[in-house]
Scaffold this active site. Sequence first.
Site, mmCIF file in Angstrom:
data_model
loop_
_atom_site.group_PDB
_atom_site.id
_atom_site.type_symbol
_atom_site.label_atom_id
_atom_site.label_comp_id
_atom_site.label_asym_id
_atom_site.label_seq_id
_atom_site.Cartn_x
_atom_site.Cartn_y
_atom_site.Cartn_z
ATOM 1 N N GLU A 37 38.391 71.864 12.205
ATOM 2 C CA GLU A 37 39.659 72.091 12.530
ATOM 3 C C GLU A 37 39.926 73.119 13.418
ATOM 4 O O GLU A 37 41.046 73.434 14.048
ATOM 5 C CB GLU A 37 40.744 71.752 11.488
ATOM 6 C CG GLU A 37 40.882 72.722 10.365
ATOM 7 C CD GLU A 37 42.356 72.855 9.627
ATOM 8 O OE1 GLU A 37 42.934 72.303 10.059
ATOM 9 O OE2 GLU A 37 42.302 73.825 9.074
ATOM 10 N N ASN A 65 45.175 70.455 8.760
ATOM 11 C CA ASN A 65 46.571 70.688 9.363
ATOM 12 C C ASN A 65 46.399 71.182 10.748
ATOM 13 O O ASN A 65 47.535 70.878 11.471
ATOM 14 C CB ASN A 65 47.291 71.643 8.732
ATOM 15 C CG ASN A 65 46.516 73.046 8.444
ATOM 16 O OD1 ASN A 65 45.125 72.982 8.059
ATOM 17 N ND2 ASN A 65 47.095 74.021 8.883
ATOM 18 N N HIS A 66 45.197 71.318 11.383
ATOM 19 C CA HIS A 66 45.033 71.732 12.898
ATOM 20 C C HIS A 66 44.501 70.465 13.726
ATOM 21 O O HIS A 66 44.436 70.784 14.818
ATOM 22 C CB HIS A 66 44.367 72.944 12.992
ATOM 23 C CG HIS A 66 45.011 74.378 12.624
ATOM 24 N ND1 HIS A 66 46.210 74.761 13.278
ATOM 25 C CD2 HIS A 66 44.632 75.109 11.664
ATOM 26 C CE1 HIS A 66 46.527 75.913 12.518
ATOM 27 N NE2 HIS A 66 45.676 76.225 11.366
ATOM 28 N N HIS A 145 41.277 69.627 2.059
ATOM 29 C CA HIS A 145 41.722 70.327 2.533
ATOM 30 C C HIS A 145 43.220 71.072 2.072
ATOM 31 O O HIS A 145 44.175 70.296 2.339
ATOM 32 C CB HIS A 145 41.895 70.178 4.358
ATOM 33 C CG HIS A 145 42.116 71.256 5.107
ATOM 34 N ND1 HIS A 145 41.227 71.910 5.752
ATOM 35 C CD2 HIS A 145 43.252 71.803 5.837
ATOM 36 C CE1 HIS A 145 41.389 72.853 6.412
ATOM 37 N NE2 HIS A 145 42.689 72.743 6.716
ATOM 38 N N HIS A 170 40.411 75.397 3.935
ATOM 39 C CA HIS A 170 41.607 75.602 4.492
ATOM 40 C C HIS A 170 41.842 77.020 4.065
ATOM 41 O O HIS A 170 42.549 77.854 5.041
ATOM 42 C CB HIS A 170 42.532 74.744 3.965
ATOM 43 C CG HIS A 170 44.241 75.422 4.494
ATOM 44 N ND1 HIS A 170 44.466 75.300 5.781
ATOM 45 C CD2 HIS A 170 44.969 75.849 3.805
ATOM 46 C CE1 HIS A 170 45.528 75.569 6.129
ATOM 47 N NE2 HIS A 170 46.115 76.057 4.746
ATOM 48 N N HIS A 172 39.762 79.658 3.859
ATOM 49 C CA HIS A 172 38.955 80.384 4.656
ATOM 50 C C HIS A 172 38.182 81.513 3.812
ATOM 51 O O HIS A 172 37.556 82.319 4.427
ATOM 52 C CB HIS A 172 39.380 81.209 5.610
ATOM 53 C CG HIS A 172 39.867 79.990 6.809
ATOM 54 N ND1 HIS A 172 39.779 80.357 8.377
ATOM 55 C CD2 HIS A 172 39.927 78.713 6.910
ATOM 56 C CE1 HIS A 172 40.220 79.307 9.028
ATOM 57 N NE2 HIS A 172 40.433 78.273 8.242
#
Length: 264
Positions: A37, A65-66, A145, A170, A172
């Site tokens: 994403e 979400n992206h 995520h 998500h 990272h």
Amino acid sequence: MRVLFLGDVSGRPGRKAVQLWLDEHKGEYDICIVNGENAAAGFGITEKIVKNFVAHGVDAITMGNHTWDRREIFDFIDAYPILRPANYPRGTPGRGFIRIAVKGVSITVVNLMGRIYMECLDNPFVTFDSIYSRFPEDLFIVDFHGEATSEKQAFGYFVDGRACAVLGTHTHVQTADLRLLPGGTLYITDAGMCGALDSVIGMDVKESVERFTKQLPVRFKVPDKPLKIQVCGVSFAVDVEKREVVSFERIRKIYIRGEDGNYY
Ligand code: FE2
């Protein structure tokens, strides 16, 4: 059966790290899943990047979400094994899960998104139940995520013994909690990011610090040719007869740019 899962691929440095890892480990995995994403400069994904992942042996690309950051995704999302979170409302373009046959075993890869500090989607727990009830014989691999550790952990226990693996994405940042839950589900809160090591969750340090010091909107960018890049994820082996995860390891490797510009 050996499975590779790589966490959020952040821009060009992340794509490079993934490519290096896949080239080094060619033929070692029966199924390869990456979260893509953030693959296009940190925001969304392009068709060219998708094609490149597929050419390198990626079987499923999960999002989050992206997902919709690049509007062109609507033109190609159905043409490739791309998963957007399954708990988007009914009628949302794309799909939230995919069934892949590997070595005679049907694997269902599911992408879900948490709801704590995230968009208010449908309940991911309920969404999982409705997908699982359709294919209870499949081996389920879930990319959850989400932002909140508690939500991810609760989900892990919710599906323990039903899903083969729950791999968080998500934040990272790779967490040190990869383990088998009591019912046999492999779980990690976050698989970590593939991207620039010296960064703020994959983005250039300068702009990120500025955002926090000045409280003004700043355009984030992925570092250009960073000195160090990392690949992060999880690999595991499944005994398909017993339907058990028999071995697993966290992956985190750092590559350093040499004088010739290549990473080693
Ligand atoms: Fe995300």
